[in-house]
Design a protein around this motif. Structure first.
Motif, PDB file in Angstrom:
ATOM      1  N   GLY A 171      40.849  47.662  48.131  1.00 49.00           N
ATOM      2  CA  GLY A 171      40.770  46.920  47.002  1.00 49.00           C
ATOM      3  C   GLY A 171      40.518  45.388  47.564  1.00 49.00           C
ATOM      4  O   GLY A 171      39.492  44.736  46.603  1.00 49.00           O
ATOM      5  N   ARG A 172      40.860  45.032  48.422  1.00 47.52           N
ATOM      6  CA  ARG A 172      40.585  43.628  49.251  1.00 47.52           C
ATOM      7  C   ARG A 172      39.105  43.483  49.486  1.00 47.52           C
ATOM      8  O   ARG A 172      38.300  42.802  49.330  1.00 47.52           O
ATOM      9  CB  ARG A 172      41.466  43.219  50.263  1.00 47.52           C
ATOM     10  CG  ARG A 172      42.809  42.981  49.925  1.00 47.52           C
ATOM     11  CD  ARG A 172      43.508  42.211  50.923  1.00 47.52           C
ATOM     12  NE  ARG A 172      43.527  42.886  52.168  1.00 47.52           N
ATOM     13  CZ  ARG A 172      44.614  43.731  52.698  1.00 47.52           C
ATOM     14  NH1 ARG A 172      45.333  44.111  51.773  1.00 47.52           N
ATOM     15  NH2 ARG A 172      44.349  44.445  53.821  1.00 47.52           N
ATOM     16  N   CYS A 174      36.500  45.517  48.503  1.00 42.92           N
ATOM     17  CA  CYS A 174      35.673  45.690  47.473  1.00 42.92           C
ATOM     18  C   CYS A 174      35.584  44.243  46.676  1.00 42.92           C
ATOM     19  O   CYS A 174      34.599  43.929  46.026  1.00 42.92           O
ATOM     20  CB  CYS A 174      35.940  46.872  46.642  1.00 42.92           C
ATOM     21  SG  CYS A 174      35.801  48.404  47.319  1.00 42.92           S
ATOM     22  N   ALA A 175      36.720  43.746  46.703  1.00 45.73           N
ATOM     23  CA  ALA A 175      36.616  42.440  45.819  1.00 45.73           C
ATOM     24  C   ALA A 175      35.803  41.373  46.564  1.00 45.73           C
ATOM     25  O   ALA A 175      35.476  40.443  46.134  1.00 45.73           O
ATOM     26  CB  ALA A 175      38.148  41.858  45.632  1.00 45.73           C
ATOM     27  N   HIS A 176      36.029  41.466  48.016  1.00 47.66           N
ATOM     28  CA  HIS A 176      34.868  40.506  48.786  1.00 47.66           C
ATOM     29  C   HIS A 176      33.448  40.874  48.874  1.00 47.66           C
ATOM     30  O   HIS A 176      32.839  40.194  49.361  1.00 47.66           O
ATOM     31  CB  HIS A 176      35.720  40.550  50.155  1.00 47.66           C
ATOM     32  CG  HIS A 176      34.955  39.618  51.220  1.00 47.66           C
ATOM     33  ND1 HIS A 176      34.127  40.234  52.059  1.00 47.66           N
ATOM     34  CD2 HIS A 176      34.977  38.295  51.168  1.00 47.66           C
ATOM     35  CE1 HIS A 176      33.539  39.213  52.703  1.00 47.66           C
ATOM     36  NE2 HIS A 176      33.978  38.337  52.428  1.00 47.66           N
TER      37      HIS A 176
END
Length: 268
Positions: A171-172, A174-176
């Motif tokens: 999740g982190r 892909c958010a980046h």
């Protein structure tokens, strides 16, 4: 034939790296190698006075040196360079596997050029992570493969992930703006489509100068559980199939990393 390379842990007090000499750009100074490196270089590899070798701190520093006194472990620094880290990093999330298949995977992946290695205690993994034991074996494997392949950068070995931690990492990432690729035999997304998305990541990094990472997730012998695949997909991962043949846990990651390295221009 290229000169042999030896890793030196620059965090230890007895590390011979001279920050002052390196900062000044000077060469011709004498470096005394640590005992462990001396045993390897002069005992196992039989280097003698006049032989050339490379020394690295595992963080991009590559030193070219010549042996001046093998008994004392002294070498003369001829030149050195600090290699730039890649703009797009390659990461392998390797599920623990029996019979050493996981260690084979990280060995070959290091030779290919992986930058980050994450052990993963997946749901179907038979092998278990033993802190203080398994991590030492994995680190030794990474170091040996780094020296064998003459790399100046040692892959970073991260803590072992649980399924929940892997989903959080995904999740982190892909958010980046990173890309997480899960290899799964029942997926419908093709590798061609994955490479198209990798090109997009690379182009964005070239434009804004931001470092990004391509994560490749590989399951154990029995494959990744459907619930794990679903959770990773929900967290933003791309689930794809890598060819028509079913590859071993020791093979899938290195094959994918080889293809990605070519796409990113590392094999040009």
């Amino acid at each position: 034939m290229t000169n042999p390379l030896f890793l030196v842990d620059s965090s230890h007090d007895d590390a011979p790296m001279s920050a002052e000499q390196i900062a000044s750009g000077r060469t011709g100074w004498i470096m005394t190698l640590p005992e462990g490196v001396r045993r390897h270089a002069f005992g196992s590899m039989r280097l003698t006075t006049g032989d050339e070798l490379q020394i690295s701190d595992g963080h991009g520093l590559r030193i070219d040196a010549t042996v001046v006194d093998e008994r004392a472990g002294d070498v003369c620094v001829e030149s050195f360079v600090r290699e730039e880290p890649p703009l797009v990093r390659l990461s392998l999330v390797q599920a623990l596997a029996k019979n050493g298949h996981d260690e084979q995977a990280i060995d070959v992946s290091t030779q290919i050029g992986v930058d980050d290695v994450y052990p993963w205690q997946s749901e179907r993994a038979i092998a278990r992570w033993k802190p203080g034991r398994t991590d030492r074996k994995w680190r030794a494997t990474l170091m040996a493969a780094t020296e064998q392949s003459r790399r100046a950068t040692l892959p970073e070995l991260h803590d072992c992930l649980t399924g929940k931690w892997l989903v959080a990492l995904c999740g982190r990432a892909c958010a980046h703006g990173d890309l997480v690729v899960v290899l799964h035999q029942d997926a419908t997304l093709s590798w061609d489509e994955v490479e198209r998305r990798v090109r997009g990541v690379r182009e964005r990094s070239l434009v804004d100068g931001e470092t990004r990472t391509i994560h490749v997730v590989v399951g154990p012998e029995g494959g990744i559980a459907d619930s794990e695949v679903a959770a990773l997909r929900d967290a933003g991962a791309e689930v794809c199939v890598l060819g028509h043949n079913i590859l071993r846990a020791s093979t899938a990651g290195p094959v994918a990393l080889s293809l990605l390295s070519r796409e990113l221009g590392r094999f040009s």
